[in-house]
Write a protein that holds these residues in place. Structure first.
Motif, PDB file in Angstrom:
ATOM      1  N   ALA A 166      46.143  32.017  35.116  1.00 51.31           N
ATOM      2  CA  ALA A 166      46.043  33.428  34.456  1.00 51.31           C
ATOM      3  C   ALA A 166      44.744  33.526  34.348  1.00 51.31           C
ATOM      4  O   ALA A 166      44.080  35.538  34.284  1.00 51.31           O
ATOM      5  N   ALA A 167      43.619  32.632  34.822  1.00 53.76           N
ATOM      6  CA  ALA A 167      42.451  33.313  34.778  1.00 53.76           C
ATOM      7  C   ALA A 167      42.357  33.613  35.603  1.00 53.76           C
ATOM      8  O   ALA A 167      41.280  34.411  35.912  1.00 53.76           O
ATOM      9  N   TYR A 168      42.643  33.573  37.559  1.00 51.97           N
ATOM     10  CA  TYR A 168      42.892  34.416  38.239  1.00 51.97           C
ATOM     11  C   TYR A 168      42.716  36.210  38.760  1.00 51.97           C
ATOM     12  O   TYR A 168      42.010  37.164  38.457  1.00 51.97           O
ATOM     13  N   PHE A 169      43.765  36.265  37.492  1.00 46.59           N
ATOM     14  CA  PHE A 169      44.144  37.117  37.075  1.00 46.59           C
ATOM     15  C   PHE A 169      42.869  38.079  36.242  1.00 46.59           C
ATOM     16  O   PHE A 169      42.423  39.845  36.537  1.00 46.59           O
ATOM     17  N   ARG A 170      42.741  37.594  35.240  1.00 49.49           N
ATOM     18  CA  ARG A 170      41.923  38.052  34.909  1.00 49.49           C
ATOM     19  C   ARG A 170      40.305  38.345  35.302  1.00 49.49           C
ATOM     20  O   ARG A 170      39.411  39.257  34.862  1.00 49.49           O
ATOM     21  N   ALA A 171      39.585  37.733  36.569  1.00 56.37           N
ATOM     22  CA  ALA A 171      38.269  37.697  36.909  1.00 56.37           C
ATOM     23  C   ALA A 171      38.657  38.278  38.363  1.00 56.37           C
ATOM     24  O   ALA A 171      37.698  38.398  38.808  1.00 56.37           O
ATOM     25  N   ARG A 172      39.876  38.936  38.522  1.00 53.63           N
ATOM     26  CA  ARG A 172      39.903  39.319  39.970  1.00 53.63           C
ATOM     27  C   ARG A 172      39.820  38.742  41.413  1.00 53.63           C
ATOM     28  O   ARG A 172      38.821  39.372  41.580  1.00 53.63           O
ATOM     29  N   THR A 173      39.492  37.223  40.724  1.00 53.60           N
ATOM     30  CA  THR A 173      39.413  36.627  42.148  1.00 53.60           C
ATOM     31  C   THR A 173      40.464  36.424  42.757  1.00 53.60           C
ATOM     32  O   THR A 173      41.280  35.937  42.466  1.00 53.60           O
ATOM     33  N   ARG A 174      40.198  36.884  44.361  1.00 56.34           N
ATOM     34  CA  ARG A 174      41.483  36.168  44.922  1.00 56.34           C
ATOM     35  C   ARG A 174      42.075  34.611  45.174  1.00 56.34           C
ATOM     36  O   ARG A 174      40.777  33.632  44.788  1.00 56.34           O
ATOM     37  N   LEU A 175      43.658  34.948  44.717  1.00 57.91           N
ATOM     38  CA  LEU A 175      44.191  33.784  45.113  1.00 57.91           C
ATOM     39  C   LEU A 175      44.626  33.233  46.234  1.00 57.91           C
ATOM     40  O   LEU A 175      46.014  34.035  46.942  1.00 57.91           O
ATOM     41  N   PRO A 176      44.244  32.187  46.715  1.00 56.55           N
ATOM     42  CA  PRO A 176      44.205  31.710  47.926  1.00 56.55           C
ATOM     43  C   PRO A 176      45.844  30.740  48.120  1.00 56.55           C
ATOM     44  O   PRO A 176      46.945  30.418  46.604  1.00 56.55           O
ATOM     45  N   ASP A 177      46.557  30.613  48.697  1.00 53.26           N
ATOM     46  CA  ASP A 177      47.987  30.764  49.017  1.00 53.26           C
ATOM     47  C   ASP A 177      48.063  29.572  47.974  1.00 53.26           C
ATOM     48  O   ASP A 177      49.372  29.526  47.972  1.00 53.26           O
ATOM     49  N   GLU A 178      47.810  28.217  48.284  1.00 57.55           N
ATOM     50  CA  GLU A 178      47.835  26.557  48.620  1.00 57.55           C
ATOM     51  C   GLU A 178      47.786  26.715  46.558  1.00 57.55           C
ATOM     52  O   GLU A 178      48.910  26.665  46.787  1.00 57.55           O
ATOM     53  N   GLU A 179      46.840  27.526  45.982  1.00 59.51           N
ATOM     54  CA  GLU A 179      46.726  27.671  44.556  1.00 59.51           C
ATOM     55  C   GLU A 179      47.973  28.798  44.145  1.00 59.51           C
ATOM     56  O   GLU A 179      48.834  28.233  43.469  1.00 59.51           O
TER      57      GLU A 179
END
Length: 321
Positions: free
Chosen positions: A21-34
């Motif tokens: 959820a933190a990736y989406f709140r920060a609008r940070t690119r989410l690597p495939d591995e993560e």
């Protein structure tokens, strides 16, 4: 002096979902591995795909902007499920366009292969051990959710015919039928037997069970045509119901266009019979017996999914009795 009361630790099972959820709140690119690691860890910890999507604030493809490039799906759960499949495909360089998603079940210790982001757990999670407590718990919760929510979708209920009753929907919904395996739109109706909203049926099953409606069923195999290296291989089986109640004034009789089962193991509408009637189908269609239809379905299940997938009611029996 009193020792400070230790602050309770958040359960480790919550951690993957919080990080995702933190990736989406920060609008940070989410690597495939993560993406793969966190979504499957969240599933292993007990979160449903719709709960994962809600925690990430994902309802439409626009909510993926800046985080995930994949945008196939109509719901948040479908979007994250398909994005995770796409990530697994990239990471493994797999030949399958839609690779299976697997996670370890803490309830029974087995590797579970997930077939879809929504549906009854006993139908879409394959590989649980017999008697798995988590599967039983999740299915009971799904049944309760349906009993609470489905009646609110109903505009009007027709008089019951014995234990069978048909209900008019307020609007079109997407769902699956636990009796025949149909997956798709319920346009106008759903039906119940003995008032069980948790096992609401499609309108075709209503016709099957209605004493005054005659249903005739045919089966077809869709095979790869000649001059192809895989010529003759069955890629789908088609089921066509013809209902005696599909007669309309000034219009005539309307046969069903047919439903096909492919590797996804749902029965869904197909245009192949219509295309064949007009000479334009890409596959060779031949009418087959019910036993042959079930053999093809079992072959598809065995090729793509764990052994228990072949025991799905609509795979083991191409037409419910």
């Amino acid at each position: 002096m009193c020792s400070p009361v230790p602050r309770p630790k958040l359960p480790a099972v919550d951690e993957p979902l919080a990080k995702l959820a933190a990736y989406f709140r920060a609008r940070t690119r989410l690597p495939d591995e993560e993406l793969t690691r966190l979504t499957l860890a969240a599933r292993a910890a007990g979160s449903r795909w719709d709960a994962i999507a809600a925690a990430c604030g994902v309802t439409t493809y626009k909510d993926l902007a800046g985080v995930i490039c994949q945008n196939v799906g109509d719901t948040g759960a479908e979007l994250l499920f398909s994005a995770t499949q796409d990530a697994v495909r990239h990471l493994t360089s797999g030949a399958r366009r839609y690779p299976p998603l697997t996670w370890a079940c803490a309830g029974c210790g087995q590797q579970v292969t997930e077939r879809a982001p929504a549906g009854r757990p006993v139908h879409v999670e394959h590989g649980h051990a017999t008697g798995c407590a988590r599967l039983a718990r999740d299915q009971a919760a799904e049944d309760q959710r349906r009993r609470e929510q489905v009646p609110a979708l109903i505009l009007h209920s027709e008089p019951a015919v014995g234990p069978l009753q048909r209900h008019w929907l307020r609007e079109r919904i997407t769902d699956d039928c636990p009796r025949c395996g149909w997956r798709g739109y319920f346009h106008h109706y759903l039906a119940t037997v003995d008032g069980d909203w948790a096992a609401a049926l499609c309108d075709d099953c209503y016709a099957d069970l209605h004493p005054d409606v005659t249903v005739t069923v045919k089966f077809y195999a869709a095979r790869i045509p000649p001059f192809d290296p895989d010529a003759g291989k069955a890629i789908a089986v088609i089921r066509q119901r013809d209902r005696s109640d599909h007669d309309y004034p000034d219009v005539g009789h309307f046969p069903d266009v047919g439903q096909q089962m492919t590797w996804q193991l749902w029965w869904q509408h197909t245009a192949m019979l219509v295309e064949e009637a007009h000479g334009g189908c890409d596959y060779d269609l031949t009418e087959i017996s019910r036993a042959e239809a079930e053999q093809i379905a079992a072959t598809l299940a065995a090729h793509y999914w764990p052994p228990d997938a072949a025991r799905l009611p609509w795979v083991a029996s191409a037409y419910p009795g």
